[in-house]
Design a protein around this motif. Structure first.
Motif, PDB file in Angstrom:
ATOM      1  N   UNK A  97     -82.074 127.762  67.240  1.00 62.52           N
ATOM      2  CA  UNK A  97     -81.010 128.054  67.577  1.00 62.52           C
ATOM      3  C   UNK A  97     -79.638 127.277  66.834  1.00 62.52           C
ATOM      4  N   UNK A  98     -80.349 126.660  65.819  1.00 58.75           N
ATOM      5  CA  UNK A  98     -78.798 126.462  64.872  1.00 58.75           C
ATOM      6  C   UNK A  98     -78.095 128.154  64.277  1.00 58.75           C
ATOM      7  N   UNK A  99     -79.125 129.482  65.038  1.00 61.33           N
ATOM      8  CA  UNK A  99     -78.299 130.720  64.694  1.00 61.33           C
ATOM      9  C   UNK A  99     -77.831 131.218  66.046  1.00 61.33           C
ATOM     10  N   UNK A 121     -63.743 122.937  55.034  1.00 61.23           N
ATOM     11  CA  UNK A 121     -63.907 121.742  54.640  1.00 61.23           C
ATOM     12  C   UNK A 121     -64.387 121.076  56.054  1.00 61.23           C
ATOM     13  N   UNK A 122     -64.893 121.778  57.752  1.00 64.00           N
ATOM     14  CA  UNK A 122     -65.016 121.229  58.380  1.00 64.00           C
ATOM     15  C   UNK A 122     -66.710 121.438  58.162  1.00 64.00           C
ATOM     16  N   UNK A 123     -66.881 122.306  57.830  1.00 61.86           N
ATOM     17  CA  UNK A 123     -68.486 122.205  56.953  1.00 61.86           C
ATOM     18  C   UNK A 123     -69.053 121.072  56.270  1.00 61.86           C
ATOM     19  N   UNK A 124     -68.368 120.741  55.561  1.00 61.10           N
ATOM     20  CA  UNK A 124     -68.215 119.449  54.759  1.00 61.10           C
ATOM     21  C   UNK A 124     -68.545 118.323  55.118  1.00 61.10           C
ATOM     22  N   UNK A 125     -67.477 118.113  56.331  1.00 52.70           N
ATOM     23  CA  UNK A 125     -67.297 116.860  56.436  1.00 52.70           C
ATOM     24  C   UNK A 125     -68.535 116.888  57.425  1.00 52.70           C
ATOM     25  N   UNK A 169     -75.304 121.986  64.481  1.00 55.69           N
ATOM     26  CA  UNK A 169     -75.823 122.501  63.449  1.00 55.69           C
ATOM     27  C   UNK A 169     -76.292 121.563  62.191  1.00 55.69           C
ATOM     28  N   UNK A 170     -77.259 122.140  62.412  1.00 51.05           N
ATOM     29  CA  UNK A 170     -77.620 121.057  61.374  1.00 51.05           C
ATOM     30  C   UNK A 170     -77.380 121.350  59.307  1.00 51.05           C
ATOM     31  N   UNK A 171     -78.002 120.285  58.837  1.00 54.53           N
ATOM     32  CA  UNK A 171     -76.849 120.049  57.683  1.00 54.53           C
ATOM     33  C   UNK A 171     -77.633 121.495  56.684  1.00 54.53           C
ATOM     34  N   UNK A 172     -78.100 122.154  56.964  1.00 54.23           N
ATOM     35  CA  UNK A 172     -78.690 122.873  56.152  1.00 54.23           C
ATOM     36  C   UNK A 172     -77.546 124.466  56.593  1.00 54.23           C
ATOM     37  N   UNK A 173     -77.458 124.789  57.398  1.00 52.54           N
ATOM     38  CA  UNK A 173     -76.882 126.134  58.211  1.00 52.54           C
ATOM     39  C   UNK A 173     -75.271 125.193  57.569  1.00 52.54           C
ATOM     40  N   UNK A 174     -75.387 124.403  57.158  1.00 51.38           N
ATOM     41  CA  UNK A 174     -73.591 124.352  57.205  1.00 51.38           C
ATOM     42  C   UNK A 174     -72.960 124.259  55.684  1.00 51.38           C
TER      43      UNK A 174
END
Length: 406
Positions: free
Chosen positions: A147-149, A338-342, A387-392
């Motif tokens: 579901x992360x996708x 930035x949203x993904x990084x934080x 969303x998991x770390x890997x997706x970000x």
């Protein structure tokens, strides 16, 4: 780039800190006792009396709906940057955000209704949510797909005359066990043959609609996180009027992206609060615990960890502020990197510092004598939430690679 807060935000910070000292921290044990009493009575998902009592105090203190962005219903709404330190303070105690009507998933759902709902939908569901009369759930994650996708979602939303019929299995649905939850925002497929990102839609489903079954609670590392918690939910031939659709068929992925930006940074703001609380507990323990003839605070390994914790918190906080500033000034789309990084950094920082604090407390850090064990479970879960770390990390890498395409 200016990270100063408005006079209103500064004043709210002081009032919120006083409220915490007077009403939240002194009632941590009472909250736990009430949840345990409800669990022994057979229903851990019942609301606690202490939270309901404190809601009235928060309203009287003008500390209600602090998360709201500026809108017709919130003309005095705060910017993301002004809200950041307030959300951090609330994050220090996991149940505190609800006291101020600032807890997930309600905040994200209210913003979704504000951005994408019709006036009739807002009157029916947003207004009672803003008043704190009901609660809500966001129903996207599924047990049988990644579901992360979000394009993998298999739940079907099929038109049948003046209604849509919904069938599917959902999991990790926050708040679905709470009797106050009256509305679900459900994501599913209306047209599996459409382009990949146009297959999904979102629809408002009353929690008491026939065909909805909350099948079981899902624990996080042994914690049920009652009374909000996470549930598995089945939807079998659930019928809702076509007027309950949000925005239109095929707009679900678009809504999800709009909803998750603010939701992600709110999680990260709270993570900073968790990290600060864990560091405070670690320092107090280090000053008062003696091993091998001297306080832990005088031993090198713990000084190194305390210093590293402070460095990590300041780094994460500054990235939160930068992200909030960009969301306010250039918009969520331009701030997506930035949203993904934080979203990667903040929960990893809080998890590491809570882990060190547990180590500082020894075996007592593993049990419920301190809040650390539950804090760790919840912080570990946030590395999957929205969303998991890997997706970000993948999204961050794509943006970085694109910088060199020319």
């Amino acid at each position: 780039m200016e990270f100063d807060f408005s006079p209103k935000s500064k004043e709210l910070q002081q009032r919120l800190l006083r409220f915490f000292d007077q009403h939240i921290v002194p009632n941590e044990h009472r909250f736990t006792e009430e949840v345990e009493a409800n669990r022994r009575a057979g229903n851990a998902w019942l609301p606690t009396a202490i939270v309901e009592e404190l809601k009235d105090k928060a309203k009287a203190a003008g500390l209600w709906n602090l998360f709201l962005p500026h809108s017709a219903r919130a003309p005095e709404g705060l910017s993301n940057l002004d809200y950041a330190p307030l959300c951090e303070i609330m994050g220090k105690v996991h149940w505190a955000p609800e006291v101020f009507n600032c807890s997930a998933p309600d905040t994200g759902n209210m913003e979704t209704l504000e951005l994408y709902g019709t006036e009739a939908q807002k009157d029916a569901w947003l207004d009672p949510l803003l008043r704190g009369e009901i609660r809500s759930s966001f129903v996207m994650t599924e047990p049988d797909v990644a579901s992360s996708d979000a394009t993998n979602v298999q739940t079907r939303i099929e038109r049948d005359g003046d209604h849509y019929v919904i069938n599917g299995s959902k999991s990790w649905i926050s708040g679905a066990g709470d009797p106050r939850t009256k509305i679900y925002i459900v994501m599913g497929k209306t047209d599996p043959t459409a382009a990949r990102h146009l297959q999904q839609s979102m629809i408002l489903v009353p929690a008491d609609a026939p065909g909805i079954t909350v099948t079981r609670p899902l624990r996080v590392l042994g914690y049920d996180h009652a009374p909000s918690g996470h549930m598995a939910v089945e939807l079998v031939n659930v019928r809702v009027p076509v007027g309950n659709l949000l925005l239109g068929e095929g707009r679900g992925f678009e809504i999800a992206q709009g909803r998750l930006g603010p939701g992600r940074i709110h999680h990260c703001m709270r993570c900073i609060g968790v990290a600060e609380r864990a560091l405070e507990l670690m320092v107090r323990r280090a000053k008062n615990r003696v091993a091998f003839g001297r306080p832990l605070s005088e031993q090198g390994v713990w000084r190194e960890r305390i210093a590293e914790a402070r460095i990590m918190i300041e780094q994460a906080r500054l990235l939160v502020f930068k992200t909030a500033y960009m969301m306010d000034t250039v918009g969520n789309k331009q701030a997506r990197g930035e949203i993904a990084m934080i979203k990667v950094l903040a929960p990893n920082v809080s998890s590491r510092i809570v882990d060190w604090a547990i180590q500082m407390y020894g075996a007592s850090g593993l049990c419920d004598d301190t809040p650390l064990a539950e804090m760790y479970a919840l912080q570990r879960a946030i590395r999957f939430t929205d969303g998991p770390d890997e997706v970000h990390r993948n999204a961050i890498a794509k943006l970085e690679l694109a910088r060199y395409d020319a």
